[in-house]
Motif scaffolding. Structure first.
Motif, PDB file in Angstrom:
ATOM      1  N   THR A 165     -53.533  69.657 -71.630  1.00  0.00           N
ATOM      2  CA  THR A 165     -53.815  67.869 -72.160  1.00  0.00           C
ATOM      3  C   THR A 165     -52.408  67.234 -72.779  1.00  0.00           C
ATOM      4  O   THR A 165     -51.642  68.029 -73.359  1.00  0.00           O
ATOM      5  N   TYR A 166     -52.322  65.830 -72.865  1.00  0.00           N
ATOM      6  CA  TYR A 166     -51.271  65.674 -72.655  1.00  0.00           C
ATOM      7  C   TYR A 166     -51.234  65.718 -74.895  1.00  0.00           C
ATOM      8  O   TYR A 166     -49.986  66.124 -75.494  1.00  0.00           O
ATOM      9  N   GLU A 167     -52.139  65.471 -75.595  1.00  0.00           N
ATOM     10  CA  GLU A 167     -52.126  66.366 -76.528  1.00  0.00           C
ATOM     11  C   GLU A 167     -51.586  67.371 -77.512  1.00  0.00           C
ATOM     12  O   GLU A 167     -51.636  67.423 -78.225  1.00  0.00           O
ATOM     13  N   GLU A 168     -52.069  68.056 -76.287  1.00  0.00           N
ATOM     14  CA  GLU A 168     -51.495  69.411 -76.031  1.00  0.00           C
ATOM     15  C   GLU A 168     -50.190  69.840 -76.799  1.00  0.00           C
ATOM     16  O   GLU A 168     -49.534  70.142 -77.640  1.00  0.00           O
ATOM     17  N   VAL A 169     -49.644  68.384 -75.648  1.00  0.00           N
ATOM     18  CA  VAL A 169     -47.887  68.637 -75.452  1.00  0.00           C
ATOM     19  C   VAL A 169     -47.649  68.269 -77.084  1.00  0.00           C
ATOM     20  O   VAL A 169     -46.745  68.842 -77.135  1.00  0.00           O
ATOM     21  N   ALA A 170     -47.857  66.837 -76.757  1.00  0.00           N
ATOM     22  CA  ALA A 170     -47.740  66.421 -77.760  1.00  0.00           C
ATOM     23  C   ALA A 170     -47.964  67.449 -79.281  1.00  0.00           C
ATOM     24  O   ALA A 170     -46.587  66.907 -79.636  1.00  0.00           O
ATOM     25  N   LYS A 171     -48.645  67.488 -79.692  1.00  0.00           N
ATOM     26  CA  LYS A 171     -48.630  68.829 -80.497  1.00  0.00           C
ATOM     27  C   LYS A 171     -47.284  69.982 -80.899  1.00  0.00           C
ATOM     28  O   LYS A 171     -47.405  70.099 -81.735  1.00  0.00           O
ATOM     29  N   ILE A 172     -47.375  70.193 -79.577  1.00  0.00           N
ATOM     30  CA  ILE A 172     -46.725  71.254 -79.259  1.00  0.00           C
ATOM     31  C   ILE A 172     -45.329  71.097 -79.634  1.00  0.00           C
ATOM     32  O   ILE A 172     -43.981  70.909 -79.941  1.00  0.00           O
ATOM     33  N   ILE A 173     -44.593  70.027 -78.970  1.00  0.00           N
ATOM     34  CA  ILE A 173     -43.333  68.970 -79.183  1.00  0.00           C
ATOM     35  C   ILE A 173     -43.077  68.426 -80.254  1.00  0.00           C
ATOM     36  O   ILE A 173     -41.645  68.736 -80.363  1.00  0.00           O
ATOM     37  N   GLY A 174     -43.881  68.069 -81.215  1.00  0.00           N
ATOM     38  CA  GLY A 174     -43.825  67.779 -82.346  1.00  0.00           C
ATOM     39  C   GLY A 174     -44.286  66.291 -82.749  1.00  0.00           C
ATOM     40  O   GLY A 174     -43.782  65.078 -83.560  1.00  0.00           O
ATOM     41  N   GLY A 175     -44.821  65.237 -81.646  1.00  0.00           N
ATOM     42  CA  GLY A 175     -44.458  63.463 -81.567  1.00  0.00           C
ATOM     43  C   GLY A 175     -45.215  63.304 -80.160  1.00  0.00           C
ATOM     44  O   GLY A 175     -44.796  63.904 -78.721  1.00  0.00           O
ATOM     45  N   PRO A 176     -45.465  62.342 -79.944  1.00  0.00           N
ATOM     46  CA  PRO A 176     -45.481  61.020 -78.868  1.00  0.00           C
ATOM     47  C   PRO A 176     -44.094  60.928 -78.373  1.00  0.00           C
ATOM     48  O   PRO A 176     -43.307  60.664 -78.952  1.00  0.00           O
ATOM     49  N   GLY A 177     -44.395  61.127 -76.845  1.00  0.00           N
ATOM     50  CA  GLY A 177     -43.653  61.210 -75.865  1.00  0.00           C
ATOM     51  C   GLY A 177     -43.020  59.625 -75.988  1.00  0.00           C
ATOM     52  O   GLY A 177     -43.764  58.105 -76.448  1.00  0.00           O
ATOM     53  N   GLU A 178     -42.529  59.120 -75.094  1.00  0.00           N
ATOM     54  CA  GLU A 178     -42.206  57.215 -74.741  1.00  0.00           C
ATOM     55  C   GLU A 178     -42.252  57.737 -73.312  1.00  0.00           C
ATOM     56  O   GLU A 178     -42.204  58.661 -72.259  1.00  0.00           O
ATOM     57  N   ALA A 179     -43.045  56.614 -73.009  1.00  0.00           N
ATOM     58  CA  ALA A 179     -44.026  56.763 -71.940  1.00  0.00           C
ATOM     59  C   ALA A 179     -43.350  55.151 -70.373  1.00  0.00           C
ATOM     60  O   ALA A 179     -42.911  54.537 -71.143  1.00  0.00           O
ATOM     61  N   LEU A 180     -42.982  56.058 -69.454  1.00  0.00           N
ATOM     62  CA  LEU A 180     -41.590  55.492 -68.330  1.00  0.00           C
ATOM     63  C   LEU A 180     -42.129  55.286 -67.608  1.00  0.00           C
ATOM     64  O   LEU A 180     -41.951  54.078 -67.021  1.00  0.00           O
ATOM     65  N   SER A 181     -43.601  55.701 -66.996  1.00  0.00           N
ATOM     66  CA  SER A 181     -44.698  54.910 -65.846  1.00  0.00           C
ATOM     67  C   SER A 181     -45.869  55.098 -66.463  1.00  0.00           C
ATOM     68  O   SER A 181     -46.415  56.220 -66.681  1.00  0.00           O
ATOM     69  N   GLU A 182     -46.592  54.436 -65.248  1.00  0.00           N
ATOM     70  CA  GLU A 182     -48.191  54.540 -65.335  1.00  0.00           C
ATOM     71  C   GLU A 182     -48.968  53.797 -64.325  1.00  0.00           C
ATOM     72  O   GLU A 182     -48.314  52.911 -63.373  1.00  0.00           O
ATOM     73  N   VAL A 183     -49.832  55.160 -63.547  1.00  0.00           N
ATOM     74  CA  VAL A 183     -50.591  54.006 -62.207  1.00  0.00           C
ATOM     75  C   VAL A 183     -51.591  54.510 -62.905  1.00  0.00           C
ATOM     76  O   VAL A 183     -52.328  55.645 -62.541  1.00  0.00           O
ATOM     77  N   GLY A 184     -52.716  53.375 -61.643  1.00  0.00           N
ATOM     78  CA  GLY A 184     -54.010  53.572 -62.378  1.00  0.00           C
ATOM     79  C   GLY A 184     -54.296  53.224 -63.290  1.00  0.00           C
ATOM     80  O   GLY A 184     -54.217  52.230 -63.837  1.00  0.00           O
ATOM     81  N   GLU A 185     -56.269  53.498 -63.740  1.00  0.00           N
ATOM     82  CA  GLU A 185     -56.681  52.418 -64.456  1.00  0.00           C
ATOM     83  C   GLU A 185     -56.729  53.696 -65.837  1.00  0.00           C
ATOM     84  O   GLU A 185     -57.455  54.918 -65.346  1.00  0.00           O
ATOM     85  N   LYS A 186     -56.670  53.712 -67.202  1.00  0.00           N
ATOM     86  CA  LYS A 186     -56.724  55.184 -68.227  1.00  0.00           C
ATOM     87  C   LYS A 186     -58.863  55.141 -67.474  1.00  0.00           C
ATOM     88  O   LYS A 186     -59.690  54.435 -67.712  1.00  0.00           O
ATOM     89  N   GLY A 187     -58.765  56.604 -68.086  1.00  0.00           N
ATOM     90  CA  GLY A 187     -60.028  57.044 -67.489  1.00  0.00           C
ATOM     91  C   GLY A 187     -60.931  57.578 -66.143  1.00  0.00           C
ATOM     92  O   GLY A 187     -61.266  58.600 -66.326  1.00  0.00           O
ATOM     93  N   ASP A 188     -59.898  57.166 -65.843  1.00  0.00           N
ATOM     94  CA  ASP A 188     -60.038  57.529 -64.449  1.00  0.00           C
ATOM     95  C   ASP A 188     -59.499  58.757 -63.911  1.00  0.00           C
ATOM     96  O   ASP A 188     -58.248  59.078 -64.532  1.00  0.00           O
TER      97      ASP A 188
END
Length: 62
Positions: free
Chosen positions: A2-25
């Motif tokens: 998941t994004y949360e697992e990756v962010a924990k390994i990397i050490g923080g949140p990334g910068e969102a470059l693009s989004e498509v669709g609706e959250k939760g979908d």
């Protein structure tokens, strides 16, 4: 992963470059960028769909 697992390994949140669709979908897709600290231009990009890692790429990282 998941994004949360990756962010924990990397050490923080990334910068969102693009989004498509609706959250939760299940097809909601987000691409995040992380900048490296050692080499000029070093970075990684992670693409998530439905909060599951679908693709990753990196440049200039060990």
């Amino acid at each position: 992963m998941t994004y949360e697992e990756v962010a924990k390994i990397i050490g923080g949140p990334g910068e969102a470059l693009s989004e498509v669709g609706e959250k939760g979908d299940e097809f909601y897709t987000v691409m995040y960028s992380y900048k490296g600290e050692v080499e000029l231009g070093a970075n990684s990009i992670f693409t998530f769909q439905g909060n599951k890692l679908q693709a990753k790429a990196q440049f200039g990282l060990e």
